[in-house]
Design an enzyme around this catalytic site. Sequence first.
Site, PDB file in Angstrom:
ATOM      1  N   GLU A   2       0.814  -1.218   0.000  1.00 28.19           N
ATOM      2  CA  GLU A   2       0.000   0.000   0.000  1.00 28.19           C
ATOM      3  C   GLU A   2       0.848   1.268   0.000  1.00 28.19           C
ATOM      4  O   GLU A   2       0.499   2.261  -0.649  1.00 28.19           O
ATOM      5  CB  GLU A   2      -0.957  -0.011   1.196  1.00 28.19           C
ATOM      6  CG  GLU A   2      -2.118  -0.974   1.065  1.00 28.19           C
ATOM      7  CD  GLU A   2      -1.722  -2.434   1.278  1.00 28.19           C
ATOM      8  OE1 GLU A   2      -2.502  -3.319   0.872  1.00 28.19           O
ATOM      9  OE2 GLU A   2      -0.632  -2.678   1.859  1.00 28.19           O
ATOM     10  N   HIS A  29     -10.671  -6.209   8.130  1.00 26.67           N
ATOM     11  CA  HIS A  29     -11.541  -6.209   6.963  1.00 26.67           C
ATOM     12  C   HIS A  29     -12.853  -5.470   7.212  1.00 26.67           C
ATOM     13  O   HIS A  29     -13.704  -5.409   6.324  1.00 26.67           O
ATOM     14  CB  HIS A  29     -11.873  -7.650   6.535  1.00 26.67           C
ATOM     15  CG  HIS A  29     -10.692  -8.415   6.017  1.00 26.67           C
ATOM     16  ND1 HIS A  29      -9.660  -8.830   6.828  1.00 26.67           N
ATOM     17  CD2 HIS A  29     -10.379  -8.834   4.763  1.00 26.67           C
ATOM     18  CE1 HIS A  29      -8.775  -9.494   6.093  1.00 26.67           C
ATOM     19  NE2 HIS A  29      -9.184  -9.503   4.838  1.00 26.67           N
TER      20      HIS A  29
END
Length: 325
Positions: free
Chosen positions: A61, A130
């Site tokens: 990321e 998540h």
Amino acid sequence: MTETMTMAKALNEGLRAAMGANDRVLLMGEDIGPLGGVFRVTEGLQSEFGDKRVLDTPLAESGIVGTAIGLAMGGFRPVCEIQFDGFIFPGFDQITSQLAKLTARHEGTLQMPVVIRVPYGGHIGAVEHHQESPEAYFAHTPGLRLLSPATPHDAYWLIQEAIASNDPVMFFEPKSRYWQKGEVDRESSGIATHASRVVREGTEVTLVGHGAIVSTLLQAAELAAEEGTSVEVVDLRSLSPIDYDPIVASAQKTGRVVVVQEAPGNVSVGSEVAATVTERAFYSLEAPVLRVSGYDLPFPPAKLESVYLPSVDRILDAVDRALAY
């Protein structure tokens, strides 16, 4: 022209429209190419626009955001996908230390038209990392704009408006609403990018929220109406900047405000909304501004998410408490 589509499809169509209108727009992220992303939001776009404009990236990321910054410096308009909300933190330094500050660092001469798409929030029965709601970290960071659609119509338009912005935009997508259908008017958004919107009129209590929670607020308002209580619902749409005028006007009308969010309540977007409404509408309030949020705990295992996340019952309890003053 109005069509019925899911939010995921609306985002897909919005990305397609932005890419068709400007060949400097490109998409990048993990598994967004042939797979079309975990939630299929980018499905079909690589085959249509090619692998030079829809790029599968390594699982990194920080590298995704850093590359996007360099592309923006070179005149491109990159749109990054962070696969899940809790995966954004390896890129946090690039976002807050570099992306948010580069325009100011260059005294306005360098534009940073980068969009970072973040599927966020709960209600999908997933594991840790998540189902998080990290929007407050970025709303606290000067130099970033934050948007979060609650409907397919807003998803279609806001993603295009985010891509057209010359400022960096964090685009928080409520993943639990990806499959919720709604009407999309392709001709006009009908509202300014950063404007809040009253989505249900009422007279006794105002409910304020953003993203996935807006649907829950509307359910609560419907049940309250069956019991004789008139509830107004305001969708923030933009988390930075926040358009307070419709919220304050609603507070002045109803005299009671409940702010609701999935994120933990401590030092949050909801905290800021509650404080600002109190400052601006103090003499109109008949009760303290109340907050309903996720608890100040790490997101729990999936079987406990219904206890952790704000429910219709918890929202209606807050409405009753506000009315009791």
